[in-house]
Write a protein that holds these residues in place. Structure first.
Motif, mmCIF file in Angstrom:
data_model
loop_
_atom_site.group_PDB
_atom_site.id
_atom_site.type_symbol
_atom_site.label_atom_id
_atom_site.label_comp_id
_atom_site.label_asym_id
_atom_site.label_seq_id
_atom_site.Cartn_x
_atom_site.Cartn_y
_atom_site.Cartn_z
ATOM 1 N N PRO A 274 56.642 47.383 46.822
ATOM 2 C CA PRO A 274 55.612 47.660 47.815
ATOM 3 C C PRO A 274 54.301 46.959 47.512
ATOM 4 C CG PRO A 274 55.945 49.541 46.389
ATOM 5 C CD PRO A 274 56.998 48.542 46.010
ATOM 6 N N HIS A 275 53.996 46.666 46.218
ATOM 7 C CA HIS A 275 52.738 46.014 45.848
ATOM 8 C C HIS A 275 53.052 44.668 45.174
ATOM 9 C CE1 HIS A 275 50.659 49.709 46.787
ATOM 10 N NE2 HIS A 275 51.535 50.364 46.020
ATOM 11 N N LEU A 276 52.448 43.650 45.674
ATOM 12 C CA LEU A 276 52.663 42.303 45.118
ATOM 13 C C LEU A 276 51.651 42.047 43.973
ATOM 14 C CD1 LEU A 276 54.198 39.633 45.330
ATOM 15 C CD2 LEU A 276 52.440 38.842 46.959
ATOM 16 N N SER A 277 52.134 41.782 42.834
ATOM 17 C CA SER A 277 51.264 41.559 41.665
ATOM 18 C C SER A 277 50.855 40.066 41.610
ATOM 19 C CB SER A 277 51.985 41.936 40.375
ATOM 20 O OG SER A 277 51.146 41.719 39.271
ATOM 21 N N THR A 278 49.538 39.871 41.643
ATOM 22 C CA THR A 278 49.005 38.479 41.590
ATOM 23 C C THR A 278 48.301 38.174 40.269
ATOM 24 O OG1 THR A 278 46.987 39.252 42.653
ATOM 25 C CG2 THR A 278 48.723 38.379 44.100
ATOM 26 N N PHE A 279 48.398 39.171 39.337
ATOM 27 C CA PHE A 279 47.755 38.949 38.031
ATOM 28 C C PHE A 279 48.758 38.289 37.102
ATOM 29 C CE2 PHE A 279 45.581 42.528 39.979
ATOM 30 C CZ PHE A 279 44.250 42.124 39.895
ATOM 31 N N PRO A 280 48.200 37.460 36.166
ATOM 32 C CA PRO A 280 49.142 36.796 35.251
ATOM 33 C C PRO A 280 49.780 37.755 34.253
ATOM 34 C CG PRO A 280 46.875 36.258 34.687
ATOM 35 C CD PRO A 280 46.831 37.003 35.964
ATOM 36 N N ASP A 281 49.035 38.803 33.885
ATOM 37 C CA ASP A 281 49.612 39.775 32.958
ATOM 38 C C ASP A 281 48.957 41.136 33.185
ATOM 39 O OD1 ASP A 281 47.113 39.226 32.091
ATOM 40 O OD2 ASP A 281 47.702 38.449 30.131
ATOM 41 N N ARG A 282 49.370 42.119 32.351
ATOM 42 C CA ARG A 282 48.866 43.478 32.549
ATOM 43 C C ARG A 282 47.432 43.600 32.078
ATOM 44 N NH1 ARG A 282 52.979 48.085 30.753
ATOM 45 N NH2 ARG A 282 51.347 49.255 31.826
ATOM 46 N N ASP A 283 47.044 42.884 31.086
ATOM 47 C CA ASP A 283 45.668 42.970 30.612
ATOM 48 C C ASP A 283 44.685 42.458 31.649
ATOM 49 O OD1 ASP A 283 46.664 43.978 28.249
ATOM 50 O OD2 ASP A 283 46.740 42.016 27.247
ATOM 51 N N ALA A 284 45.030 41.407 32.307
ATOM 52 C CA ALA A 284 44.148 40.877 33.358
ATOM 53 C C ALA A 284 44.037 41.867 34.527
ATOM 54 C CB ALA A 284 44.670 39.522 33.838
ATOM 55 N N ARG A 285 45.126 42.555 34.771
ATOM 56 C CA ARG A 285 45.107 43.532 35.878
ATOM 57 C C ARG A 285 44.216 44.704 35.518
ATOM 58 N NH1 ARG A 285 47.949 48.067 37.429
ATOM 59 N NH2 ARG A 285 48.261 48.296 39.697
ATOM 60 N N LYS A 286 44.303 45.207 34.285
ATOM 61 C CA LYS A 286 43.453 46.307 33.841
ATOM 62 C C LYS A 286 41.995 45.915 33.818
ATOM 63 C CE LYS A 286 46.840 48.717 30.970
ATOM 64 N NZ LYS A 286 47.179 49.175 29.596
ATOM 65 N N LYS A 287 41.727 44.694 33.448
ATOM 66 C CA LYS A 287 40.356 44.219 33.424
ATOM 67 C C LYS A 287 39.775 44.154 34.817
ATOM 68 C CE LYS A 287 37.539 40.452 31.544
ATOM 69 N NZ LYS A 287 37.550 39.115 30.820
ATOM 70 N N ALA A 288 40.546 43.687 35.751
ATOM 71 C CA ALA A 288 40.080 43.616 37.148
ATOM 72 C C ALA A 288 39.890 45.033 37.729
ATOM 73 C CB ALA A 288 41.058 42.807 37.981
ATOM 74 N N PHE A 289 40.783 45.925 37.350
ATOM 75 C CA PHE A 289 40.697 47.310 37.868
ATOM 76 C C PHE A 289 39.479 48.007 37.298
ATOM 77 C CE2 PHE A 289 41.779 51.821 37.670
ATOM 78 C CZ PHE A 289 42.077 52.082 39.013
ATOM 79 N N SER A 290 39.150 47.798 35.981
ATOM 80 C CA SER A 290 37.959 48.426 35.377
ATOM 81 C C SER A 290 36.690 47.829 35.927
ATOM 82 C CB SER A 290 38.047 48.280 33.859
ATOM 83 O OG SER A 290 38.033 46.900 33.500
ATOM 84 N N ALA A 291 36.693 46.553 36.310
ATOM 85 C CA ALA A 291 35.498 45.931 36.857
ATOM 86 C C ALA A 291 35.202 46.475 38.271
ATOM 87 C CB ALA A 291 35.673 44.419 36.896
ATOM 88 N N SER A 292 36.253 46.771 39.048
ATOM 89 C CA SER A 292 36.037 47.253 40.436
ATOM 90 C C SER A 292 35.691 48.746 40.468
ATOM 91 C CB SER A 292 37.271 46.996 41.270
ATOM 92 O OG SER A 292 38.383 47.663 40.719
#
Length: 240
Positions: free
Chosen positions: A221-239
């Motif tokens: 259901p969700h398309l992941s566009t981050f290269p890895d999980r750390d980048a995704r967590k970083k983007a989520f904490s910034a928003s």
């Protein structure tokens, strides 16, 4: 005048009976017809009205004279006049078609023309015993049958004094009026259409499904566009 005698009838006036100065005195040419006309004749003071019709004399007998045809009392005393019995006239009895038809069928006749010829040849009449009203069987009636007319029921005076029938009529009229009102309301009631029904009970909303590429439906259901999980967590904490 005797107590049992009565006064003579008032006969029509005549010219010699008219006195000068009376009510019916005539001047000039006077005729008897003037005194026998009820439109011209004047009533005499203190006397009953006269009859204007010409009547016969006092020796005339009013009524109808019946001539004696039976001889009167001497004829009745002399011998008795008995009523002669009437002879019963020979009454022609109706045809017995049942017997004649049976005989025609036995003889072998089948057509209407042959039946008419048979009727003329053998004219069979019904017997007098069959049509005798004294020999007919009496009607069968129940043993407890009461003959006559039933008595009229008593008048309910108590109900009449209480105006019971008026109250019953008023109740019937009220019930009839109420039934008419209910029927009128049923006729005047607006019938519901599909639009009104959908307004009261709307249909459940359909979930819109967008079109996706077939090779992307298997990703999730969700398309992941981050290269890895750390980048995704970083983007989520910034928003957040």
């Amino acid at each position: 005048m005797a107590g049992g005698a009565t006064a003579a009838p008032r006969r029509p006036l005549t010219l010699p009976e008219v006195e000068p100065g009376s009510e019916n005195e005539r001047l000039g040419v006077a005729r008897d017809s003037m005194l026998r006309n009820p439109l011209i004749l004047k009533a005499e003071l203190g006397k009953p009205q006269r009859n204007c019709y010409t009547l016969p004399g006092f020796d005339f007998s009013y009524g109808l004279y019946m001539h004696r045809t039976d001889g009167g009392v001497p004829e009745a005393i002399g011998h008795w006049n008995t009523v002669k019995p009437r002879t019963a006239s020979d009454q022609k009895m109706p045809r017995d078609f049942i017997t004649m038809n049976r005989g025609a069928l036995k003889a072998g006749y089948t057509t209407a023309h042959e039946f008419n010829l048979y009727y003329k040849a053998k004219d069979i009449r019904c017997k007098d015993d069959e049509y005798s009203r004294f020999k007919r069987c009496p009607p069968k009636v129940p043993a407890d049958l009461t003959y006559g007319i039933t008595a009229r029921p008593c008048t309910p005076l108590f109900d009449l004094l209480q105006h019971k029938y008026k109250e019953l009529w008023m109740e019937q009229q009220r019930a009839l009026t109420a039934a008419r009102r209910v029927e009128k309301k049923k006729k005047d009631k607006v019938r519901e259409t599909r639009t009104t029904l959908l307004r009261k009970h709307p249909l459940p909303a359909k979930e819109e499904s967008f079109w996706h590429l077939p090779h992307l439906e298997k990703v999730g259901p969700h398309l992941s566009t981050f290269p890895d999980r750390d980048a995704r967590k970083k983007a989520f904490s910034a928003s957040h």
